[in-house]
Design a protein around this motif. Structure first.
Motif, PDB file in Angstrom:
ATOM      1  N   TYR A   1      27.428   0.074  34.624  1.00 52.86           N
ATOM      2  CA  TYR A   1      27.495   0.624  33.266  1.00 52.86           C
ATOM      3  C   TYR A   1      28.665   0.065  32.448  1.00 52.86           C
ATOM      4  CZ  TYR A   1      23.990   3.887  34.924  1.00 52.86           C
ATOM      5  OH  TYR A   1      22.840   4.430  35.429  1.00 52.86           O
ATOM      6  N   GLU A   2      29.368  -0.925  33.047  1.00 60.46           N
ATOM      7  CA  GLU A   2      30.518  -1.541  32.384  1.00 60.46           C
ATOM      8  C   GLU A   2      31.531  -0.488  31.941  1.00 60.46           C
ATOM      9  OE1 GLU A   2      28.806  -3.995  29.338  1.00 60.46           O
ATOM     10  OE2 GLU A   2      28.335  -5.584  30.767  1.00 60.46           O
ATOM     11  N   LEU A   3      31.870   0.386  32.877  1.00 60.35           N
ATOM     12  CA  LEU A   3      32.854   1.435  32.591  1.00 60.35           C
ATOM     13  C   LEU A   3      34.079   1.248  33.480  1.00 60.35           C
ATOM     14  CD1 LEU A   3      30.332   4.394  32.360  1.00 60.35           C
ATOM     15  CD2 LEU A   3      31.617   3.395  30.450  1.00 60.35           C
ATOM     16  N   THR A   4      35.186   1.819  33.073  1.00 53.14           N
ATOM     17  CA  THR A   4      36.420   1.669  33.855  1.00 53.14           C
ATOM     18  C   THR A   4      36.771   2.979  34.558  1.00 53.14           C
ATOM     19  OG1 THR A   4      37.721   2.218  31.904  1.00 53.14           O
ATOM     20  CG2 THR A   4      37.393  -0.119  32.362  1.00 53.14           C
ATOM     21  N   ARG A   5      37.639   2.855  35.545  1.00 60.27           N
ATOM     22  CA  ARG A   5      38.039   4.005  36.361  1.00 60.27           C
ATOM     23  C   ARG A   5      38.762   5.063  35.539  1.00 60.27           C
ATOM     24  NH1 ARG A   5      40.206   1.978  42.069  1.00 60.27           N
ATOM     25  NH2 ARG A   5      38.474   0.606  42.598  1.00 60.27           N
ATOM     26  N   SER A   6      38.666   6.286  35.981  1.00 64.42           N
ATOM     27  CA  SER A   6      39.511   7.337  35.428  1.00 64.42           C
ATOM     28  C   SER A   6      40.819   7.337  36.200  1.00 64.42           C
ATOM     29  CB  SER A   6      38.852   8.709  35.574  1.00 64.42           C
ATOM     30  OG  SER A   6      37.674   8.766  34.811  1.00 64.42           O
ATOM     31  N   THR A   7      41.900   7.726  35.552  1.00 67.01           N
ATOM     32  CA  THR A   7      43.168   7.809  36.274  1.00 67.01           C
ATOM     33  C   THR A   7      43.654   9.245  36.411  1.00 67.01           C
ATOM     34  OG1 THR A   7      44.330   7.426  34.206  1.00 67.01           O
ATOM     35  CG2 THR A   7      44.010   5.528  35.652  1.00 67.01           C
TER      36      THR A   7
ATOM     37  N   GLN B   1      20.274  12.762  30.160  1.00 64.33           N
ATOM     38  CA  GLN B   1      19.679  13.841  29.366  1.00 64.33           C
ATOM     39  C   GLN B   1      18.958  13.302  28.123  1.00 64.33           C
ATOM     40  OE1 GLN B   1      22.281  17.155  28.496  1.00 64.33           O
ATOM     41  NE2 GLN B   1      20.826  18.125  27.101  1.00 64.33           N
ATOM     42  N   TYR B   2      19.480  12.213  27.564  1.00 62.81           N
ATOM     43  CA  TYR B   2      18.878  11.619  26.356  1.00 62.81           C
ATOM     44  C   TYR B   2      18.612  10.140  26.606  1.00 62.81           C
ATOM     45  CZ  TYR B   2      20.991  15.827  24.337  1.00 62.81           C
ATOM     46  OH  TYR B   2      21.360  17.119  24.075  1.00 62.81           O
ATOM     47  N   PRO B   3      17.524   9.821  27.367  1.00 61.90           N
ATOM     48  CA  PRO B   3      17.281   8.432  27.793  1.00 61.90           C
ATOM     49  C   PRO B   3      17.166   7.462  26.615  1.00 61.90           C
ATOM     50  CG  PRO B   3      15.829   9.962  28.956  1.00 61.90           C
ATOM     51  CD  PRO B   3      16.496  10.746  27.874  1.00 61.90           C
ATOM     52  N   ASP B   4      16.732   7.959  25.458  1.00 63.09           N
ATOM     53  CA  ASP B   4      16.549   7.048  24.323  1.00 63.09           C
ATOM     54  C   ASP B   4      17.857   6.747  23.597  1.00 63.09           C
ATOM     55  OD1 ASP B   4      16.490   9.784  23.836  1.00 63.09           O
ATOM     56  OD2 ASP B   4      15.626   9.496  21.823  1.00 63.09           O
ATOM     57  N   ARG B   5      18.932   7.451  23.938  1.00 62.89           N
ATOM     58  CA  ARG B   5      20.185   7.252  23.193  1.00 62.89           C
ATOM     59  C   ARG B   5      21.197   6.355  23.909  1.00 62.89           C
ATOM     60  NH1 ARG B   5      21.907  13.222  21.030  1.00 62.89           N
ATOM     61  NH2 ARG B   5      19.813  14.013  20.549  1.00 62.89           N
ATOM     62  N   GLY B   6      20.998   6.111  25.191  1.00 63.73           N
ATOM     63  CA  GLY B   6      21.977   5.288  25.910  1.00 63.73           C
ATOM     64  C   GLY B   6      23.215   6.076  26.314  1.00 63.73           C
ATOM     65  N   LEU B   7      24.245   5.356  26.773  1.00 63.47           N
ATOM     66  CA  LEU B   7      25.480   5.996  27.256  1.00 63.47           C
ATOM     67  C   LEU B   7      26.210   6.671  26.106  1.00 63.47           C
ATOM     68  CD1 LEU B   7      27.126   3.266  29.543  1.00 63.47           C
ATOM     69  CD2 LEU B   7      25.586   5.120  30.227  1.00 63.47           C
ATOM     70  N   LEU B   8      26.882   7.789  26.436  1.00 61.83           N
ATOM     71  CA  LEU B   8      27.799   8.378  25.463  1.00 61.83           C
ATOM     72  C   LEU B   8      29.040   7.494  25.430  1.00 61.83           C
ATOM     73  CD1 LEU B   8      28.642  10.740  23.597  1.00 61.83           C
ATOM     74  CD2 LEU B   8      29.583  11.856  25.643  1.00 61.83           C
ATOM     75  N   PRO B   9      29.407   6.948  24.268  1.00 64.45           N
ATOM     76  CA  PRO B   9      30.587   6.061  24.230  1.00 64.45           C
ATOM     77  C   PRO B   9      31.836   6.804  24.718  1.00 64.45           C
ATOM     78  CG  PRO B   9      29.360   5.948  22.161  1.00 64.45           C
ATOM     79  CD  PRO B   9      28.782   7.100  22.949  1.00 64.45           C
ATOM     80  N   VAL B  10      32.535   6.225  25.701  1.00 66.50           N
ATOM     81  CA  VAL B  10      33.682   6.936  26.297  1.00 66.50           C
ATOM     82  C   VAL B  10      34.840   7.071  25.307  1.00 66.50           C
ATOM     83  CG1 VAL B  10      33.188   6.477  28.719  1.00 66.50           C
ATOM     84  CG2 VAL B  10      34.454   4.791  27.359  1.00 66.50           C
ATOM     85  N   ALA B  11      34.822   6.248  24.271  1.00 67.40           N
ATOM     86  CA  ALA B  11      35.879   6.377  23.264  1.00 67.40           C
ATOM     87  C   ALA B  11      35.706   7.662  22.451  1.00 67.40           C
ATOM     88  CB  ALA B  11      35.870   5.169  22.330  1.00 67.40           C
TER      89      ALA B  11
END
Ligand SMILES: [Zn+2]
Length: 402
Positions: free
Chosen positions: A32-38, A62-72
């Motif tokens: 998912y091209e995400l980074t670790r939590s610290t 939960q919302y397959p048509d919307r994609g990832l929730l932006p972590v920012a």
């Protein structure tokens, strides 16, 4: 705009957690091209899962048509990811709660400690996310003028804040003061020059004193000198009786007004000697600790003040050309008659010596002669300094006070 509050289905979180478990952490994050939590992690079926990536993926479940929730779009801390996970019925935790530091643990530098435990960049005095224990960091390379720590006797630790008057009521100093008031143990981390940071020992805070110092901006200012003592472990039952007594004594005699430093930037020799003699109560304002350690610190400062930055030995053949980290002359304050042999912790029994003279006084064939001369010198210099202070006190324009 996609929003964390729209994530309402715990099953979406559970599915993301299952995928995390099946793929493994690295593959999950890479996919998912995400980074670790610290800082904070979800704790689901015994597994630590990076909180932000978990929620980002759960949202797309939960919302397959919307994609990832932006972590920012949300924080990983207590106001963001932690609150959402709690709302959805999941437990959260931190590294410090799961694997608290152990004595002897080493980290290359402050960044490595932050990577391991999260939180803000490691300053002087911090707590790790989720952890109640205070951590104190001391670096032999500076920027603070800390003593070298001792595992055997109380030692000084300079308060947090590089310029301007140090404050007791905020930041790291407030955290350490809370540990002092509650008599709870603190982790002491130390980095010798050129070596990694090490969790060296547990300590207790035996008190604090305001001392005259110099900020990084070169201006005189009040600084807090914390008195720390190593203890065998965090359990107070393992602490020596002496430590318990010192804690009670310090808490009863420490003034708690956090904003009125006792030390003016130019405390006189006479004031310091009064403090050593325990006569200073009448004129002291607040913040002073009447422990042996504070008295000893006052005696050292009095002797340095008396020396005027010059070796006090009449036999001196020359001071080092180098200055110390504070930009001052390199001088050792030495007890002429050793404390262990019954010498007094008083300016009358102390001299400021350059490293050469200090070595001679200790190791010369004529060490006895050195001690005799130095005792005579200390007496004369003491009398002269008190007389000078008396003259200065008659000055109609006393120096500026804090
Ligand atoms: Zn000398």
């Amino acid at each position: 705009m996609p929003n964390l509050s729209e994530l309402t289905d715990p099953r979406a979180v559970r599915r993301a957690a299952e995928e995390f478990r099946d793929l493994g952490r690295d593959a999950f994050l890479a996919k998912y091209e995400l980074t670790r939590s610290t800082d904070y992690y979800a704790l689901i079926e015994g597994q630590l899962i990076d909180s932000k990536p978990l929620l980002a993926v759960a949202y797309s479940n939960q919302y397959p048509d919307r994609g990832l929730l932006p972590v920012a779009r949300f924080s990983g801390g207590t106001g963001g990811a932690v609150r959402a996970l709690t709302r959805l019925g999941f437990a959260t935790t931190t590294r410090a709660l799961q694997q608290p530091p152990e004595l002897g643990d080493e980290y290359r530098d402050r960044t490595a400690i932050q990577d391991a435990y999260g939180g803000d960049r490691v300053a002087g005095i911090i707590r790790f996310p989720g952890d109640a224990v205070v951590n104190v960091f001391s670096d032999a390379s500076g920027p603070y003028a800390d003593d070298s720590p001792s595992l055997l006797t109380p030692f000084g630790y300079r308060g947090e804040g590089l310029s301007g008057p140090q404050r007791l009521d905020r930041g790291g100093n407030a955290r350490l003061d809370a540990a002092f008031q509650a008599a709870v143990p603190v982790r002491f981390w130390y980095r010798p020059k050129g070596e990694p940071f090490r969790f060296l020992t547990w300590v207790v805070v035996l008190g604090r004193a305001w001392v005259a110092g110099t900020g990084q901006d070169g201006l005189d200012r009040p600084e807090i000198e914390w008195e720390l003592e190593a203890v065998p472990g965090p359990d107070s039952h393992t602490w020596p009786t002496k430590v318990h007594e010192s804690l009670i004594d310090a808490r009863e005699t420490t003034d708690n007004n956090p904003q009125a430093p006792e030390s003016r930037s130019h405390t006189s020799y006479a004031d310091l000697v009064d403090r050593v003699d325990q006569r200073g109560q009448g004129r002291r304002s607040t913040g002073v600790v009447r422990t042996d350690y504070a008295r000893s610190a006052a005696a050292r400062r009095a002797v340095l003040d008396r020396s005027g930055g010059v070796c006090e030995s009449a036999r001196c053949t020359g001071m080092p050309a180098e200055l110390n980290r504070q930009g001052r002359a390199i001088l050792d304050v030495d007890h002429i008659k050793d404390l262990a042999l019954g010498g007094e912790d008083h300016p009358l029994n102390m001299v400021a010596l350059c490293p050469n003279c200090h070595a001679c006084k200790t190791r010369a064939k004529n060490a006895v002669g050195w001690r005799k001369e130095l005792l005579a010198h200390a007496r004369q210099a003491h009398t002269r300094a008190l007389a000078d202070n008396g003259a200065a006190n008659n000055n109609p324009h006393p120096g500026q006070q804090l």
